[in-house]
Design a protein around this motif. Structure first.
Motif, PDB file in Angstrom:
ATOM      1  N   GLY A 328       0.808  -1.213   0.000  1.00 55.76           N
ATOM      2  CA  GLY A 328       0.000   0.000   0.000  1.00 55.76           C
ATOM      3  C   GLY A 328       0.839   1.261   0.000  1.00 55.76           C
ATOM      4  N   TYR A 329       0.287   2.302  -0.596  1.00 49.50           N
ATOM      5  CA  TYR A 329       0.921   3.621  -0.607  1.00 49.50           C
ATOM      6  C   TYR A 329      -0.022   4.605   0.075  1.00 49.50           C
ATOM      7  N   ARG A 330       0.462   5.242   1.138  1.00 50.73           N
ATOM      8  CA  ARG A 330      -0.353   6.197   1.873  1.00 50.73           C
ATOM      9  C   ARG A 330       0.395   7.520   2.020  1.00 50.73           C
ATOM     10  N   GLY A 331       1.430   7.707   1.194  1.00 44.19           N
ATOM     11  CA  GLY A 331       2.191   8.945   1.244  1.00 44.19           C
ATOM     12  C   GLY A 331       1.353  10.154   0.874  1.00 44.19           C
ATOM     13  N   THR A 332       0.392   9.977  -0.017  1.00 43.93           N
ATOM     14  CA  THR A 332      -0.583  11.013  -0.368  1.00 43.93           C
ATOM     15  C   THR A 332      -1.977  10.415  -0.234  1.00 43.93           C
ATOM     16  N   LYS A 333      -2.837  11.105   0.501  1.00 42.59           N
ATOM     17  CA  LYS A 333      -4.212  10.642   0.713  1.00 42.59           C
ATOM     18  C   LYS A 333      -5.114  11.467  -0.206  1.00 42.59           C
ATOM     19  N   TYR A 334      -5.579  10.835  -1.278  1.00 40.00           N
ATOM     20  CA  TYR A 334      -6.275  11.559  -2.338  1.00 40.00           C
ATOM     21  C   TYR A 334      -7.723  11.862  -1.971  1.00 40.00           C
ATOM     22  N   THR A 335      -8.239  12.959  -2.542  1.00 38.95           N
ATOM     23  CA  THR A 335      -9.622  13.364  -2.324  1.00 38.95           C
ATOM     24  C   THR A 335     -10.368  13.408  -3.656  1.00 38.95           C
ATOM     25  N   ASN A 336     -11.686  13.294  -3.585  1.00 36.00           N
ATOM     26  CA  ASN A 336     -12.517  13.311  -4.794  1.00 36.00           C
ATOM     27  C   ASN A 336     -13.738  14.183  -4.532  1.00 36.00           C
ATOM     28  N   TYR A 337     -13.628  15.460  -4.866  1.00 32.33           N
ATOM     29  CA  TYR A 337     -14.683  16.420  -4.537  1.00 32.33           C
ATOM     30  C   TYR A 337     -15.807  16.394  -5.562  1.00 32.33           C
ATOM     31  N   GLU A 338     -17.032  16.313  -5.029  1.00 31.97           N
ATOM     32  CA  GLU A 338     -18.239  16.328  -5.856  1.00 31.97           C
ATOM     33  C   GLU A 338     -19.311  17.151  -5.148  1.00 31.97           C
ATOM     34  N   ASP A 339     -20.354  17.522  -5.910  1.00 31.44           N
ATOM     35  CA  ASP A 339     -21.517  18.175  -5.301  1.00 31.44           C
ATOM     36  C   ASP A 339     -22.368  17.120  -4.604  1.00 31.44           C
ATOM     37  N   VAL A 340     -22.675  17.344  -3.348  1.00 29.03           N
ATOM     38  CA  VAL A 340     -23.535  16.435  -2.592  1.00 29.03           C
ATOM     39  C   VAL A 340     -24.645  17.259  -1.956  1.00 29.03           C
ATOM     40  N   GLN A 341     -25.888  16.859  -2.214  1.00 28.21           N
ATOM     41  CA  GLN A 341     -27.031  17.577  -1.663  1.00 28.21           C
ATOM     42  C   GLN A 341     -27.476  16.929  -0.361  1.00 28.21           C
ATOM     43  N   ASP A 342     -27.552  17.744   0.676  1.00 26.93           N
ATOM     44  CA  ASP A 342     -28.048  17.241   1.955  1.00 26.93           C
ATOM     45  C   ASP A 342     -29.498  16.825   1.776  1.00 26.93           C
ATOM     46  N   THR A 368      -3.122   6.282  -8.937  1.00 28.53           N
ATOM     47  CA  THR A 368      -2.309   7.352  -9.502  1.00 28.53           C
ATOM     48  C   THR A 368      -0.931   6.834  -9.916  1.00 28.53           C
ATOM     49  N   LYS A 369      -0.365   7.529 -10.881  1.00 27.78           N
ATOM     50  CA  LYS A 369       0.997   7.196 -11.305  1.00 27.78           C
ATOM     51  C   LYS A 369       1.983   7.490 -10.172  1.00 27.78           C
ATOM     52  N   GLN A 370       1.687   8.503  -9.376  1.00 30.68           N
ATOM     53  CA  GLN A 370       2.522   8.821  -8.222  1.00 30.68           C
ATOM     54  C   GLN A 370       2.625   7.618  -7.281  1.00 30.68           C
ATOM     55  N   ALA A 371       1.495   6.969  -7.025  1.00 30.63           N
ATOM     56  CA  ALA A 371       1.484   5.805  -6.127  1.00 30.63           C
ATOM     57  C   ALA A 371       2.234   4.635  -6.748  1.00 30.63           C
ATOM     58  N   VAL A 372       1.984   4.375  -8.023  1.00 27.38           N
ATOM     59  CA  VAL A 372       2.652   3.263  -8.708  1.00 27.38           C
ATOM     60  C   VAL A 372       4.159   3.477  -8.722  1.00 27.38           C
ATOM     61  N   ASP A 373       4.590   4.693  -9.027  1.00 24.70           N
ATOM     62  CA  ASP A 373       6.027   4.975  -9.073  1.00 24.70           C
ATOM     63  C   ASP A 373       6.673   4.799  -7.701  1.00 24.70           C
ATOM     64  N   ALA A 374       5.968   5.198  -6.643  1.00 24.76           N
ATOM     65  CA  ALA A 374       6.501   5.053  -5.285  1.00 24.76           C
ATOM     66  C   ALA A 374       6.662   3.582  -4.918  1.00 24.76           C
ATOM     67  N   VAL A 375       5.667   2.776  -5.248  1.00 27.13           N
ATOM     68  CA  VAL A 375       5.744   1.343  -4.958  1.00 27.13           C
ATOM     69  C   VAL A 375       6.866   0.704  -5.767  1.00 27.13           C
ATOM     70  N   LYS A 376       6.939   1.035  -7.048  1.00 25.81           N
ATOM     71  CA  LYS A 376       7.978   0.436  -7.904  1.00 25.81           C
ATOM     72  C   LYS A 376       9.380   0.776  -7.408  1.00 25.81           C
TER      73      LYS A 376
END
Length: 504
Positions: A328-342, A368-376
């Motif tokens: 696992g790679y946890r060096g960067t914790k990615y986010t995925n912003y979307e519109d969510v209606q309460d 992400t390529k960043q994660a793959v490159d870090a693992v490799k």
């Protein structure tokens, strides 16, 4: 909320059948509560929490780290140690069961908790501050003898009498650093290892059902669309996608990465983030017996390579019984912003939400390529045998980070009908057997918070960094700003035999 409002027959609804929901249901049922219903959109009774059969929550996984190393956070260290007793009892319970008495996905030979040890390896030649704090905490608790500092003469001597013949050499240097003339610095934690997450969830659900807990699962009947409120704004139930309504005296929202999605008002405290995972499938055992032996839990530990959340941000596990090695790679914790209606107020929020292999619609996962490159990079340096195999699969594991990495288990302000139970922050699974014990205390004695009640209270953090929540959509971790790896990026271009030769 006061303890007099909730009686043993009160209807309790739990939204989420992952680690937080299962543990809460189990301990509530063990404490005599008789009307507990767990809702989840995933058909866990059919897919047995299998990530290849449709399960996409963070709790559904091959394995999770079991560690007691927590730096200065002594409360988490103590809780983890307490949980070991139940993990051992669960192993015994499965082992002593008949095959026909076990739920789908479990067999009597399964070990859901494996004490293979945890190597916390430094790559800068020194122990980190958190490592030193962990050793100090272990010493205060009388547990220093369970920790072995690599290179410490006294600890090395003790290790050779503690471990089986040859075991210490394999587990203290699984990457062959000594052969390469590199420094070997770090700590081996003999109390730690891994738990088989999906199988542990199956077992916990089985125990819940045995205690009378009901499960409503599936995309229509089990998926909550909104919460039902009374005239004063108190939560009194849920409405599912099917349109059915269910009444509750207490609702526990334990939906993991979907918690802010279902209840956007919690987003200042919790943020959904993705950790990246890759898999290496070993060749068939009869073709690669040496690899199966090397990466077995008997010979290979759970590891953190240069720190889990700093440096490389890489950690990994021994092979599974099917020959899969997860890194696992946890060096960067990615986010995925979307519109969510309460669903209650109709107000739109811009928050991070999961984007899994199966949700919001099925798709081929990419990390992400960043994660793959870090693992490799780490594989080339430390495990060149895996470079010869190449990456064979990947997964984005969507957690919920709190603003300070501590859990959130508390009633919603001004709504004593809803308790939030979330914020695992990538380290919650190990507490599956024992977390619910503290949840029950918080429910029954909300005005008398103990150490965990105070630690997990509803809170804000004024000023300074907030564990990434301060970055928002404009921050560098935003999913939409990343370059995603292709399967071509998974390949190791160099001749792997060169690494094997240099490895010795």
């Amino acid at each position: 909320m006061t303890s007099t409002k909730l009686v043993k027959d009160s209807p309790i609804i739990i939204v989420g059948a992952g680690v937080f929901g299962l543990s809460s249901a189990l301990h509530l049922s063990q404490n005599g509560y008789k009307d507990i219903t767990v809702f989840d959109k995933q058909p866990y009774a059919d897919n047995a929490y299998s990530t290849t059969d449709g399960a996409d929550a963070a709790s559904a996984d091959f394995n999770k780290v079991m560690r007691m190393s927590y730096g200065d956070e002594i409360e988490y260290q103590r809780l983890a140690f307490e949980g070991i007793k139940t993990w051992n009892a669960w192993n015994d319970g499965i082992r002593s069961s008949k095959t026909e008495d076990l739920p789908r996905g479990l067999k009597p030979t399964d070990l859901i908790w494996n004490n293979c040890g945890f190597l916390r390896m430094s790559i800068d030649g020194k122990l980190s501050d958190i490592e030193r704090a962990t050793l100090a905490g272990m010493t205060r608790e009388g547990l220093r003898q369970t920790q072995f500092v690599l290179g410490d003469a006294e600890d090395e001597k003790r290790a050779r009498s503690h471990f089986r013949r040859g075991e210490w050499e394999k587990k203290s240097d699984p990457f062959g650093r000594k052969k390469q003339g590199k420094e070997l610095v770090g700590v081996f934690d003999s109390t730690a290892g891994f738990v088989e997450a999906s199988k542990a969830c199956i077992w916990a659900m089985h125990l819940c059902r045995r205690n009378g807990v009901r499960f409503v699962l599936g995309e229509k009947e089990g998926q909550v669309s909104t919460f039902v409120k009374n005239g004063t704004g108190r939560t009194i139930g849920v409405r599912t996608i099917s349109g059915a309504e269910y009444h509750s005296e207490l609702l526990i929202l334990a939906a993991g990465g979907w918690t802010p999605y279902l209840f956007p008002s919690v987003s200042p405290l919790l943020e959904t983030t993705a950790g990246s995972v890759v898999y290496f499938q070993l060749p068939p055992k009869d073709q690669a017996q040496d690899l199966w032996d090397k990466f077995s839990p008997e010979n290979f530990p759970v590891f953190a390579y240069g720190g889990w959340s700093k440096g490389h941000g890489i950690g990994g596990f021994p092979r599974t019984e099917d020959g899969i090695i997860k890194i696992g790679y946890r060096g960067t914790k990615y986010t995925n912003y979307e519109d969510v209606q309460d669903p209650i107020t109709g107000v739109k929020h811009r928050i991070s939400v999961p984007k899994t292999k199966y949700w919001p619609q099925p798709h081929d996962p990419a990390i992400t390529k960043q994660a793959v490159d870090a693992v490799k990079e780490v594989v080339r340096e430390a495990m060149p045998e895996l470079a010869a195999i190449g990456i064979t699969g990947c997964r984005n594991c969507w957690y919920t980070d709190s603003l300070d990495n501590s859990f959130l288990v508390d009633f919603v302000p001004n709504d004593d009908g809803m308790l939030i139970c979330s914020g695992g922050s990538g380290h919650g699974f190990k507490f599956l057997p024992i977390l619910g014990r503290e949840v029950v205390k918080i429910i029954e004695r909300p005005g008398e918070k103990n150490a965990y009640g105070k630690l997990w209270r509803w809170r804000i953090k004024e000023g300074g960094p907030r564990n990434g929540l301060e970055q928002g959509e404009a921050g560098p971790r935003n999913w939409k700003k990343q370059v995603m790896a292709t399967k071509d990026d998974w390949k190791f271009r160099e001749n792997p035999s060169l690494y094997m030769e240099s490895y010795g």
